[in-house]
Design a protein around this motif. Structure first.
Motif, short mmCIF file in Angstrom:
data_model
loop_
_atom_site.label_atom_id
_atom_site.label_comp_id
_atom_site.label_asym_id
_atom_site.label_seq_id
_atom_site.Cartn_x
_atom_site.Cartn_y
_atom_site.Cartn_z
N LEU A 241 39.36 -17.61 -33.31
CA LEU A 241 38.47 -16.57 -33.86
C LEU A 241 37.30 -17.19 -34.63
N ALA A 242 37.56 -18.34 -35.27
CA ALA A 242 36.48 -19.02 -35.99
C ALA A 242 35.39 -19.47 -35.01
N ALA A 243 35.81 -19.93 -33.82
CA ALA A 243 34.83 -20.35 -32.81
C ALA A 243 33.98 -19.16 -32.37
N VAL A 244 34.62 -18.01 -32.17
CA VAL A 244 33.87 -16.81 -31.76
C VAL A 244 32.91 -16.39 -32.88
N ARG A 245 33.41 -16.44 -34.12
CA ARG A 245 32.55 -16.06 -35.26
C ARG A 245 31.30 -16.93 -35.34
N LYS A 246 31.48 -18.21 -35.08
CA LYS A 246 30.36 -19.15 -35.13
C LYS A 246 29.26 -18.72 -34.15
N LEU A 247 29.68 -18.30 -32.96
CA LEU A 247 28.70 -17.89 -31.95
C LEU A 247 28.02 -16.58 -32.35
N ARG A 248 28.81 -15.67 -32.90
CA ARG A 248 28.26 -14.35 -33.25
C ARG A 248 27.47 -14.39 -34.56
N ASP A 249 27.79 -15.36 -35.45
CA ASP A 249 26.97 -15.52 -36.65
C ASP A 249 25.58 -15.98 -36.25
N PHE A 250 25.54 -16.82 -35.25
CA PHE A 250 24.26 -17.31 -34.73
C PHE A 250 23.49 -16.16 -34.07
N ASP A 251 24.20 -15.35 -33.25
CA ASP A 251 23.56 -14.23 -32.57
C ASP A 251 24.60 -13.13 -32.33
N PRO A 252 24.47 -12.00 -33.04
CA PRO A 252 25.47 -10.94 -32.90
C PRO A 252 25.60 -10.40 -31.47
N GLU A 253 24.55 -10.58 -30.67
CA GLU A 253 24.61 -10.12 -29.27
C GLU A 253 25.22 -11.17 -28.34
N PHE A 254 25.59 -12.31 -28.88
CA PHE A 254 26.16 -13.37 -28.06
C PHE A 254 27.36 -12.82 -27.29
N ALA A 255 27.37 -13.00 -25.97
CA ALA A 255 28.46 -12.45 -25.15
C ALA A 255 29.60 -13.46 -25.04
N VAL A 256 30.79 -13.00 -25.37
CA VAL A 256 31.97 -13.86 -25.23
C VAL A 256 32.93 -13.16 -24.28
N THR A 257 33.35 -13.86 -23.24
CA THR A 257 34.32 -13.32 -22.29
C THR A 257 35.54 -14.23 -22.28
N THR A 258 36.64 -13.72 -21.73
CA THR A 258 37.87 -14.50 -21.84
C THR A 258 38.83 -14.28 -20.68
N ASP A 259 39.84 -15.13 -20.62
CA ASP A 259 40.99 -14.95 -19.73
C ASP A 259 42.23 -14.82 -20.60
N VAL A 260 43.16 -13.96 -20.17
CA VAL A 260 44.41 -13.75 -20.90
C VAL A 260 45.56 -13.75 -19.89
N ILE A 261 46.66 -14.35 -20.29
CA ILE A 261 47.87 -14.29 -19.45
C ILE A 261 48.86 -13.33 -20.12
N VAL A 262 49.38 -12.36 -19.38
CA VAL A 262 50.44 -11.50 -19.92
C VAL A 262 51.76 -11.87 -19.26
N GLY A 263 52.85 -11.78 -20.06
CA GLY A 263 54.18 -12.03 -19.51
C GLY A 263 54.54 -13.50 -19.42
N TYR A 264 53.94 -14.33 -20.28
CA TYR A 264 54.36 -15.73 -20.36
C TYR A 264 55.83 -15.75 -20.77
N PRO A 265 56.63 -16.74 -20.30
CA PRO A 265 58.06 -16.77 -20.63
C PRO A 265 58.31 -16.55 -22.13
N GLY A 266 59.15 -15.60 -22.45
CA GLY A 266 59.50 -15.35 -23.85
C GLY A 266 58.48 -14.52 -24.60
N GLU A 267 57.43 -14.03 -23.95
CA GLU A 267 56.41 -13.22 -24.65
C GLU A 267 57.04 -11.88 -25.08
#
Ligand code: 5AD
Ligand code: SF4
Length: 441
Positions: A284-310
């Motif tokens: 989250l600190a990395a994302v904040r750094k980008l958005r502090d620089f520019d609030p319109e900065f676009a951040v996209t991601t990948d997420v895995i659901v159902g990892y063993p033991g999740e």
């Protein structure tokens, strides 16, 4: 021969297919209008999840039944090794993701069946591009050494290797001279550029801007190339979100304000099990750094659901992280055990229906989040590069802004050309699309 290439998987594969196309054309072959019209069909495969591999192997099987010369390339080949011929006994040739440069020779010799898994890549093959177009992918980093517990990529794409900076700069310069305006730099973890191999020689002059890290320094060198209007890159790891990177974003308007930053999970426990080497808070600190620089900065991601033991609690941590990060877009993947990875030894204990449910929940969350992120842009004027007529609505054109957002506008009164920069005032927001009117060129 008339050839056709069918590509599965990520942008890295799209780029490899394009290089193979350029190499085959250089060897005198001709691109077919489609599969039906081709004598030689090559399937570029992915193996990141089992389904992806099955699709590519299934496709190759159908083509073999249609009695074509069929080759399989890419990640699934490297994972299966010689077993690929057990799955596809009549396959003509199979080459791993770092051996595609051999394809013209294999086709010329015509001695089938043939298997090449090699690790060596000839630099000229990496730099082969087809003519035309205003956008190009440029591979800067091969392989990956991160070894996340679930991921097959290090096994199939090999060790991390940074291409020498002078090769990359020369390649982008050549692309710019033939009309390319936008480059997308590719690697599994591009912000690690130059960490593993010397990207810059000892003899190279110091960076004019004083950049010490190899990747921001590469951005500086590429931004100096006339004609290059936009520089994108993917994919990234939050450890690479340094102050020097943010300085490069600030100083070079060509560097697009979008970062694809796969998070995979919002639970510290799961992140540790995955071997991601960051905590929720660090991410989250990395994302904040980008958005502090520019609030319109676009951040996209990948997420895995159902990892063993999740657990449900882990999953809720992922949901809340995604809200806190305010992702502009996200891609959700259901966990799929890959043979030989560390997590494949763990029980795949989240039931399929539960993975499906978590997937749907995150998709619905993203619709809402995308809508509200995009609503904040209504009334702004976006600088867009026009790509072409919109697929859905006649009379509309579509393009992307610096944040990689899809922007659509009426074009009947002001015709556009692909690759042209236009200014679009945003009137309407949707979860994945901004709609507006042309406000000038
Ligand atoms: N199962 C499900 N998703 C995976 N990914 C990588 N490996 C797996 C796996 N074994 C996802 C990650 C990665 C994206 C390209 O694919 O989210 O970022
Ligand atoms: Fe890309 Fe990974 Fe699929 Fe290979 S396995 S094509 S690197 S997504």
């Amino acid at each position: 021969m008339k050839f056709h290439i069918h590509t599965y998987g990520c942008q890295m594969n799209v780029r490899d297919s394009e290089a193979v196309e350029a190499l085959l054309v250089a060897a005198g072959h001709v691109k077919a209008s489609g599969e039906a019209d081709a004598d030689l069909v090559i399937v570029n495969s992915c193996t990141v999840r089992q389904k992806a591999e099955e699709k590519a192997v299934g496709k190759a099987g159908n083509l073999i039944a249609a009695k074509k010369t069929v080759g399989l390339m890419g990640c699934a080949v490297k994972r299966m090794g010689a077993d690929v011929f057990k799955r596809l006994p009549k396959l003509d040739f199979a080459v791993g993701p770092r051996a595609f440069g051999l394809i013209p020779r294999i086709v010329a010799e015509g001695r089938y069946p043939r298997l090449e898994l090699g690790e060596d890549m000839v630099p000229e093959c990496l730099a082969a591009h087809v003519e035309g177009g205003w956008q190009a992918f440029v591979t800067i980093l091969l392989g990956c050494d991160n070894r996340c517990s679930y991921c097959i990529v290090p096994d199939v794409r090999g060790h991390e290797y940074s291409r020498p900076a002078r090769e990359v700069v020369a390649e982008v310069g050549a692309l710019a001279r033939r009309g390319v305006k936008e480059v997308c730099l590719l690697g599994q973890s591009v912000l690690r550029y130059g960490v593993r191999n010397a990207a810059w020689d000892e003899s190279d002059a110091p960076s004019p801007g004083g950049y010490k890290e190899a990747f921001p320094r590469l951005l500086e060198a590429l931004a100096a190339i006339p004609g290059i209007e936009r520089i994108r890159f993917t994919s990234a790891h939050p450890k690479g979100c340094t102050d020097e990177l943010v300085r490069a974003y600030r100083e070079f308007p060509q560097v697009c304000r979008h970062l694809h930053l796969p998070v995979q999970s919002g639970s510290d426990r799961v992140l540790a099990e995955m071997g991601r080497r960051y905590t929720r808070e660090e991410y989250l600190a990395a994302v904040r750094k980008l958005r502090d620089f520019d609030p319109e900065f676009a951040v996209t991601t990948d997420v895995i659901v159902g990892y063993p033991g999740e657990t449900e609690a882990d999953f809720e941590e992922t949901r809340s992280l995604m809200d806190e990060a305010g992702f502009d877009n996200s891609f959700v993947f259901k966990y799929s055990p890959r043979p030989g990875t560390r997590s494949a030894a763990l029980p795949d204990d989240v039931p399929t229906e539960e993975k499906e449910r978590r997937d749907q929940v995150l998709l619905a969350d993203q619709e809402r989040r995308g809508q509200s992120r995009n609503e904040a842009l209504v009334g702004t004027v976006r600088e867009v590069i026009a790509e072409g007529p919109s697929k859905r609505v006649a009379d509309r054109w579509s393009g992307r802004d610096s944040g990689n957002r899809i922007v659509v506008w009426e074009s009947s009164d002001a015709p556009c050309r692909a690759g042209e920069k236009v200014r679009v005032e945003i009137l309407e927001a949707h979860p994945q699309v901004l709609v507006g009117r042309m406000a000038g060129k």
